[in-house]
Design a protein around this motif. Structure first.
Motif, mmCIF file in Angstrom:
data_model
loop_
_atom_site.group_PDB
_atom_site.id
_atom_site.type_symbol
_atom_site.label_atom_id
_atom_site.label_comp_id
_atom_site.label_asym_id
_atom_site.label_seq_id
_atom_site.Cartn_x
_atom_site.Cartn_y
_atom_site.Cartn_z
ATOM 1 N N UNK A 1 35.540 38.367 43.942
ATOM 2 C CA UNK A 1 34.429 39.136 44.503
ATOM 3 C C UNK A 1 34.638 40.619 44.236
ATOM 4 N N UNK A 2 33.616 41.262 43.688
ATOM 5 C CA UNK A 2 33.710 42.693 43.388
ATOM 6 C C UNK A 2 33.799 43.527 44.657
ATOM 7 N N UNK A 3 33.310 42.983 45.779
ATOM 8 C CA UNK A 3 33.335 43.722 47.036
ATOM 9 C C UNK A 3 34.718 43.711 47.696
ATOM 10 N N UNK A 4 35.593 42.825 47.239
ATOM 11 C CA UNK A 4 36.936 42.722 47.822
ATOM 12 C C UNK A 4 37.962 42.651 46.697
ATOM 13 N N UNK A 5 38.608 43.781 46.419
ATOM 14 C CA UNK A 5 39.534 43.862 45.285
ATOM 15 C C UNK A 5 40.971 43.503 45.670
ATOM 16 N N UNK A 6 41.188 43.144 46.930
ATOM 17 C CA UNK A 6 42.563 42.864 47.361
ATOM 18 C C UNK A 6 43.127 41.618 46.688
ATOM 19 N N UNK A 7 42.244 40.708 46.268
ATOM 20 C CA UNK A 7 42.708 39.484 45.621
ATOM 21 C C UNK A 7 42.870 39.630 44.109
ATOM 22 N N UNK A 8 42.526 40.801 43.595
ATOM 23 C CA UNK A 8 42.633 41.009 42.149
ATOM 24 C C UNK A 8 44.104 41.170 41.758
ATOM 25 N N UNK A 9 44.448 40.579 40.617
ATOM 26 C CA UNK A 9 45.802 40.712 40.093
ATOM 27 C C UNK A 9 45.843 41.830 39.055
ATOM 28 N N UNK A 10 47.049 42.163 38.625
ATOM 29 C CA UNK A 10 47.207 43.172 37.572
ATOM 30 C C UNK A 10 46.530 42.708 36.293
ATOM 31 N N UNK A 11 46.603 41.414 36.023
ATOM 32 C CA UNK A 11 45.951 40.872 34.829
ATOM 33 C C UNK A 11 44.439 41.048 34.904
ATOM 34 N N UNK A 12 43.866 40.893 36.097
ATOM 35 C CA UNK A 12 42.418 41.089 36.264
ATOM 36 C C UNK A 12 42.024 42.521 35.918
ATOM 37 N N UNK A 13 42.771 43.480 36.468
ATOM 38 C CA UNK A 13 42.466 44.884 36.185
ATOM 39 C C UNK A 13 42.688 45.219 34.710
ATOM 40 N N UNK A 14 43.688 44.634 34.096
ATOM 41 C CA UNK A 14 43.941 44.879 32.671
ATOM 42 C C UNK A 14 42.817 44.319 31.809
ATOM 43 N N UNK A 15 42.304 43.143 32.171
ATOM 44 C CA UNK A 15 41.157 42.569 31.446
ATOM 45 C C UNK A 15 39.952 43.503 31.532
ATOM 46 N N UNK A 16 39.677 43.984 32.737
ATOM 47 C CA UNK A 16 38.529 44.878 32.938
ATOM 48 C C UNK A 16 38.734 46.192 32.197
ATOM 49 N N UNK A 17 39.955 46.708 32.215
ATOM 50 C CA UNK A 17 40.250 47.968 31.537
ATOM 51 C C UNK A 17 40.012 47.849 30.035
ATOM 52 N N UNK A 18 40.363 46.711 29.478
ATOM 53 C CA UNK A 18 40.180 46.499 28.038
ATOM 54 C C UNK A 18 38.702 46.495 27.660
#
Length: 478
Positions: free
Chosen positions: A215-232
């Motif tokens: 859920x975009x409204x709750x980033x607490x469950x996001x992993x480092x891999x999730x943020x790296x995918x989005x950053x790319x």
């Protein structure tokens, strides 16, 4: 007589195409479940098309039992059938075809060098680009993005979308936008959106391009891999954001949560800016985008022309970025009601304003500019109150034209400028001693063109019903 003969000839060849009698060529179009064989006559295609003169030459085609077999799997049967019908009959009829079908016909006709179709269909699409974008803007833009024949149409469509970005970004299909199209849009300084809106839509689009399901409204469950995918995914877009156009509150609420996908030092640089320090951005400091225009009648190009007229410029060069005024919508008849009292309630004593009017079944917009306050000059019991000014004018714009905005202006007659502006609480906005233009409820009235003589070329005498009208307050930027 000649036209009758040509019409009969076209009809006869059209029937020949429909029944396929005495055919000597089979064209295999489409592929898979959309594959179809069309029976045609090589002599007609050879005579009508340089493309088929080459394609049906002896060195290119296969024959089976004396029948020429020609394959064109990249063009659907429906599109190919339209092109063949034109080659047989010489007729073009765009009615009944969806906009996306017309674009596919244009691309296919260009590929096969059928110049008759390309010329007239391209003009038709350009003239009607506003309408064809209404129902499926994503699909339309995707299909014209990479074809050179669509370059002119593409510019008209992108201009229109930049003026009305909600048409695209509120579409259910916007998450499937081609990356190069989104890059092109965000690179434009005439994309009329608040910058935080640009950022929020970009985040949603970028997440849709990944396998992230949190859920975009709750980033607490996001992993480092999730943020790296989005950053790319988002990295190419970061330099296109006008960071200094985002307020500190918006930045904290919508950007900071995604700080892991931003370049190093950007957070610190923006924070320095909010703390009144001179920003030294490591990214390009792009000029701010223009504010969205709250109008359903006009666009930024119209405002550019009006701005030039206000400043007495001879040139009408359109510069939608350097407009020196802010235009605030005060009144819209279809929103606020065709009511004279309501007009005065919302528009009196607001300084310089202009009025723009649309008429039923008309391709023109007409209007007027008043550099003064709309207010009574004498006691209201006097009825008509006229104000003197040499700066007012009436104008006309032609809409839906491939030539851009066609404009006409009628400045006030200097000898009759004492009756340039008409105020009467029983009417809406009024101009001229004729009166030359006065609105009352949902009707427009013109008795003469005495005060604005050139207006006779675009305002007809008499009483006319209006479709809509808008009134804008004009404020010079500091």
């Amino acid at each position: 007589m000649e036209n009758e003969c040509l019409s009969q000839l076209s009809y006869d060849f059209g029937k020949l195409f429909e029944n396929g009698e005495n055919y000597d060529t089979i064209i295999q179009t489409g592929n898979g479940n959309n594959r179809k064989e069309i029976k045609v006559h090589s002599l007609i295609l050879y005579a009508r098309s340089s493309y088929f003169r080459t394609a049906l030459s002896k060195n290119w085609v296969n024959r089976e039992g004396g029948i020429i077999k020609f394959k064109k799997p990249n063009i659907s049967p429906k599109i190919f059938n339209y092109i063949l019908k034109y080659l047989y009959t010489g007729k073009l009829d765009f009615n009944g075809y969806k906009p996306i079908d017309l674009i596919l016909i244009l691309v296919a006709a260009d590929e096969m060098n059928i110049t008759g179709i390309v010329k007239y269909l391209l003009q038709y699409l350009v003239d009607n680009h506003q309408n064809i974008l209404q129902n499926d803007p994503v699909n339309i833009l995707q299909n014209i993005l990479h074809h050179e024949v669509c370059s002119q149409l593409r510019e008209y469509c992108l201009d229109y979308i930049c003026e009305r970005p909600n048409l695209l970004f509120n579409s259910e299909k916007y998450l499937s936008l081609d990356k190069s199209l989104l890059l092109a849009l965000l690179d434009r300084k005439d994309l009329f959106m608040d910058e935080i809106e640009v950022w929020n839509y970009l985040i949603k689009w970028s997440i849709a391009q990944t396998s992230i399901i949190h859920n975009i409204e709750n980033l607490t469950n996001w992993t480092s891999d999730d943020f790296n995918l989005l950053k790319e995914v988002i990295s190419e877009f970061i330099p296109l954001i006008r960071w200094l156009s985002i307020s500190s509150t918006e930045f904290i609420q919508y950007v900071i949560p995604f700080k892991k996908i931003l370049p190093e030092n950007l957070i610190e640089e923006i924070t320095c800016y909010y703390n009144n320090s001179k920003p030294k951005l490591s990214l390009p400091n792009l000029p701010a985008r223009k504010e969205p225009l709250d109008s359903i009648l006009i666009n930024q190009k119209h405002l550019s022309i009006i701005s030039n007229w206000i400043d007495d410029k001879v040139s009408e060069d359109i510069d939608c970025i350097m407009i020196p005024y802010t235009f605030k919508l005060l009144f819209r008849a279809t929103r606020d009601g065709f009511n004279n009292e309501k007009f005065h309630e919302l528009c009196d004593n607001k300084g310089a304003i202009f009025v723009v009017i649309s008429l039923p079944n008309s391709s023109n917009l007409i209007g007027g500019y008043n550099p003064l306050d709309w207010k009574p000059k004498f006691d209201k019991r006097h009825g008509n109150n006229w104000w003197k000014t040499s700066k007012s004018f009436l104008f006309s714009f032609t809409k839906n034209t491939s030539k851009g905005v066609i404009s006409r202006i009628s400045r006030v007659n200097s000898l009759k400028s004492d009756k340039a502006i008409l105020y009467n609480e029983q009417f809406g906005p009024g101009f001229g001693g004729g009166p030359d233009l006065v609105l009352s409820n949902n009707q427009l009235y013109c008795k003469s063109h005495s005060t604005y003589p050139d207006s006779q070329s675009f305002i007809s005498a008499g009483l006319t019903k209006m479709e809509n009208y808008e009134v804008f307050q004009i404020i010079r930027k500091k």
